[in-house]
Scaffold this motif. Structure first.
Motif, PDB file in Angstrom:
ATOM      1  N   MET A 174       2.882  -4.716  21.837  1.00 34.50           N
ATOM      2  CA  MET A 174       4.032  -5.643  21.544  1.00 34.50           C
ATOM      3  C   MET A 174       4.532  -5.253  20.354  1.00 34.50           C
ATOM      4  O   MET A 174       4.267  -4.503  19.329  1.00 34.50           O
ATOM      5  N   ILE A 175       5.973  -5.335  20.188  1.00 35.94           N
ATOM      6  CA  ILE A 175       6.665  -4.806  19.077  1.00 35.94           C
ATOM      7  C   ILE A 175       7.155  -5.970  18.254  1.00 35.94           C
ATOM      8  O   ILE A 175       7.696  -7.142  18.831  1.00 35.94           O
ATOM      9  N   ARG A 176       7.002  -6.022  16.890  1.00 34.21           N
ATOM     10  CA  ARG A 176       7.122  -7.203  16.003  1.00 34.21           C
ATOM     11  C   ARG A 176       8.645  -7.022  15.731  1.00 34.21           C
ATOM     12  O   ARG A 176       9.182  -6.065  15.230  1.00 34.21           O
ATOM     13  N   VAL A 177       9.363  -8.192  15.619  1.00 33.60           N
ATOM     14  CA  VAL A 177      10.682  -8.280  15.153  1.00 33.60           C
ATOM     15  C   VAL A 177      10.801  -9.599  14.272  1.00 33.60           C
ATOM     16  O   VAL A 177      10.142 -10.855  14.650  1.00 33.60           O
ATOM     17  N   ARG A 178      11.633  -9.537  13.232  1.00 32.33           N
ATOM     18  CA  ARG A 178      11.776 -10.510  12.249  1.00 32.33           C
ATOM     19  C   ARG A 178      13.363 -10.824  12.246  1.00 32.33           C
ATOM     20  O   ARG A 178      14.110 -10.155  12.196  1.00 32.33           O
ATOM     21  N   PHE A 179      13.476 -12.206  12.609  1.00 31.65           N
ATOM     22  CA  PHE A 179      14.975 -12.481  12.671  1.00 31.65           C
ATOM     23  C   PHE A 179      15.262 -13.305  11.196  1.00 31.65           C
ATOM     24  O   PHE A 179      14.160 -14.175  10.926  1.00 31.65           O
ATOM     25  N   GLU A 180      16.282 -12.790  10.668  1.00 30.07           N
ATOM     26  CA  GLU A 180      16.725 -13.847   9.613  1.00 30.07           C
ATOM     27  C   GLU A 180      18.105 -14.715  10.026  1.00 30.07           C
ATOM     28  O   GLU A 180      18.867 -13.961  10.212  1.00 30.07           O
ATOM     29  N   GLY A 181      17.790 -15.743   9.879  1.00 26.33           N
ATOM     30  CA  GLY A 181      18.853 -16.569  10.446  1.00 26.33           C
ATOM     31  C   GLY A 181      19.876 -16.809   9.412  1.00 26.33           C
ATOM     32  O   GLY A 181      19.768 -16.324   8.262  1.00 26.33           O
ATOM     33  N   PRO A 182      21.176 -17.403   9.770  1.00 31.06           N
ATOM     34  CA  PRO A 182      22.215 -17.407   9.068  1.00 31.06           C
ATOM     35  C   PRO A 182      22.070 -18.182   7.976  1.00 31.06           C
ATOM     36  O   PRO A 182      22.719 -18.049   6.596  1.00 31.06           O
ATOM     37  N   GLY A 183      20.970 -19.200   7.790  1.00 32.69           N
ATOM     38  CA  GLY A 183      20.835 -20.138   6.429  1.00 32.69           C
ATOM     39  C   GLY A 183      19.506 -19.115   5.935  1.00 32.69           C
ATOM     40  O   GLY A 183      18.991 -19.894   5.063  1.00 32.69           O
ATOM     41  N   GLY A 184      19.156 -18.161   6.322  1.00 32.37           N
ATOM     42  CA  GLY A 184      17.921 -17.503   5.545  1.00 32.37           C
ATOM     43  C   GLY A 184      16.509 -17.630   6.030  1.00 32.37           C
ATOM     44  O   GLY A 184      15.752 -17.300   5.748  1.00 32.37           O
ATOM     45  N   GLN A 185      16.719 -18.685   6.928  1.00 33.53           N
ATOM     46  CA  GLN A 185      15.357 -18.953   7.741  1.00 33.53           C
ATOM     47  C   GLN A 185      14.654 -17.791   8.438  1.00 33.53           C
ATOM     48  O   GLN A 185      15.585 -16.930   9.139  1.00 33.53           O
ATOM     49  N   VAL A 186      13.537 -17.743   8.361  1.00 35.78           N
ATOM     50  CA  VAL A 186      12.709 -16.264   8.936  1.00 35.78           C
ATOM     51  C   VAL A 186      11.999 -16.479   9.835  1.00 35.78           C
ATOM     52  O   VAL A 186      11.222 -17.842   9.785  1.00 35.78           O
ATOM     53  N   GLN A 187      12.033 -15.885  11.158  1.00 38.42           N
ATOM     54  CA  GLN A 187      11.324 -16.085  12.337  1.00 38.42           C
ATOM     55  C   GLN A 187      10.917 -14.602  12.781  1.00 38.42           C
ATOM     56  O   GLN A 187      11.285 -13.686  12.812  1.00 38.42           O
ATOM     57  N   ASP A 188       9.517 -14.812  12.908  1.00 41.52           N
ATOM     58  CA  ASP A 188       8.772 -13.373  13.463  1.00 41.52           C
ATOM     59  C   ASP A 188       8.297 -13.726  14.881  1.00 41.52           C
ATOM     60  O   ASP A 188       7.446 -14.663  15.314  1.00 41.52           O
ATOM     61  N   VAL A 189       8.962 -12.487  15.630  1.00 40.78           N
ATOM     62  CA  VAL A 189       8.265 -13.045  17.050  1.00 40.78           C
ATOM     63  C   VAL A 189       7.694 -11.410  17.344  1.00 40.78           C
ATOM     64  O   VAL A 189       8.056 -10.554  16.777  1.00 40.78           O
ATOM     65  N   GLU A 190       7.434 -11.412  18.784  1.00 40.71           N
ATOM     66  CA  GLU A 190       6.874 -10.187  19.338  1.00 40.71           C
ATOM     67  C   GLU A 190       7.497 -10.121  20.561  1.00 40.71           C
ATOM     68  O   GLU A 190       7.647 -11.182  21.446  1.00 40.71           O
ATOM     69  N   ALA A 191       7.690  -8.619  21.059  1.00 40.71           N
ATOM     70  CA  ALA A 191       8.229  -8.645  22.398  1.00 40.71           C
ATOM     71  C   ALA A 191       7.882  -7.299  22.948  1.00 40.71           C
ATOM     72  O   ALA A 191       7.414  -6.612  22.206  1.00 40.71           O
ATOM     73  N   PRO A 192       7.648  -7.290  24.380  1.00 44.08           N
ATOM     74  CA  PRO A 192       7.264  -6.111  25.000  1.00 44.08           C
ATOM     75  C   PRO A 192       8.310  -5.009  24.725  1.00 44.08           C
ATOM     76  O   PRO A 192       9.547  -5.172  24.818  1.00 44.08           O
ATOM     77  N   PRO A 193       7.942  -3.629  24.918  1.00 45.18           N
ATOM     78  CA  PRO A 193       8.723  -2.362  24.801  1.00 45.18           C
ATOM     79  C   PRO A 193       9.691  -2.650  25.880  1.00 45.18           C
ATOM     80  O   PRO A 193       9.209  -3.209  27.177  1.00 45.18           O
ATOM     81  N   GLY A 194      10.876  -2.314  25.858  1.00 48.53           N
ATOM     82  CA  GLY A 194      11.909  -2.352  27.284  1.00 48.53           C
ATOM     83  C   GLY A 194      12.669  -3.717  27.109  1.00 48.53           C
ATOM     84  O   GLY A 194      13.749  -3.862  27.752  1.00 48.53           O
ATOM     85  N   ALA A 195      12.421  -4.786  26.160  1.00 45.96           N
ATOM     86  CA  ALA A 195      12.934  -6.065  26.139  1.00 45.96           C
ATOM     87  C   ALA A 195      14.163  -5.743  25.335  1.00 45.96           C
ATOM     88  O   ALA A 195      14.362  -4.626  24.245  1.00 45.96           O
ATOM     89  N   ARG A 196      15.419  -6.277  25.574  1.00 45.44           N
ATOM     90  CA  ARG A 196      16.654  -6.170  25.032  1.00 45.44           C
ATOM     91  C   ARG A 196      16.978  -7.084  23.962  1.00 45.44           C
ATOM     92  O   ARG A 196      16.393  -8.371  24.017  1.00 45.44           O
ATOM     93  N   LEU A 197      17.195  -6.676  22.803  1.00 45.60           N
ATOM     94  CA  LEU A 197      16.893  -7.452  21.588  1.00 45.60           C
ATOM     95  C   LEU A 197      17.901  -8.732  21.727  1.00 45.60           C
ATOM     96  O   LEU A 197      17.260  -9.800  21.084  1.00 45.60           O
ATOM     97  N   LEU A 198      19.099  -8.677  22.295  1.00 44.07           N
ATOM     98  CA  LEU A 198      19.767  -9.959  22.491  1.00 44.07           C
ATOM     99  C   LEU A 198      18.849 -11.087  23.544  1.00 44.07           C
ATOM    100  O   LEU A 198      18.852 -12.079  22.969  1.00 44.07           O
ATOM    101  N   GLU A 199      17.960 -10.663  24.335  1.00 48.43           N
ATOM    102  CA  GLU A 199      17.396 -11.794  25.162  1.00 48.43           C
ATOM    103  C   GLU A 199      16.321 -12.236  24.062  1.00 48.43           C
ATOM    104  O   GLU A 199      15.750 -13.228  24.234  1.00 48.43           O
ATOM    105  N   VAL A 200      15.480 -11.112  23.607  1.00 48.29           N
ATOM    106  CA  VAL A 200      14.422 -11.692  22.757  1.00 48.29           C
ATOM    107  C   VAL A 200      15.046 -12.769  21.557  1.00 48.29           C
ATOM    108  O   VAL A 200      14.238 -13.581  21.245  1.00 48.29           O
TER     109      VAL A 200
END
Ligand code: FES
Length: 110
Positions: free
Chosen positions: A1-27
């Protein structure tokens, strides 16, 4: 799995994992991030615009000319902006940080 950290518009942080081949938009959308992606990856809307830290931006394959053209139209785009629908995750992108710009409609009023 690939770890991705999203930083939202208000600065909130969310860590997710997605499989290789996933499109970032869908993740991002699956994680509940406010990315519209209206054209579903056809490079016709730029509502999937995200901003990357320089170090992560340089890990991505280069944007196509079409993507660059769309980014020119994206509100608030910067040098390290990308379209999330054009980014496919793979192992070399593990630990990517992705900043979600404020909602596009709200940006008009700032
Ligand atoms: S979803 Fe429309 S350009 Fe990415």
């Amino acid at each position: 799995m690939i770890r991705v950290r999203f930083e939202g518009p208000g600065g909130q942080v969310q860590d997710v994992e997605a499989p290789p081949g996933a499109r970032l938009l869908e993740v991002a959308q699956n994680a509940g991030q406010p990315l519209e992606g209206t054209c579903e990856g056809q490079m016709a809307c730029s509502t999937c615009h995200v901003i990357l830290p320089a170090v992560d931006f340089s890990r991505l394959p280069e944007a196509s000319e079409e993507e660059e053209d769309m980014l020119d139209l994206a509100i608030g785009a910067v040098r390290t902006s990308r379209l999330a629908c054009q980014i496919v995750l793979n192992d070399t992108l593990d630990g990517l940080t992705v900043q979600i710009p404020s909602a596009h409609r709200d940006m008009q009023g700032r």
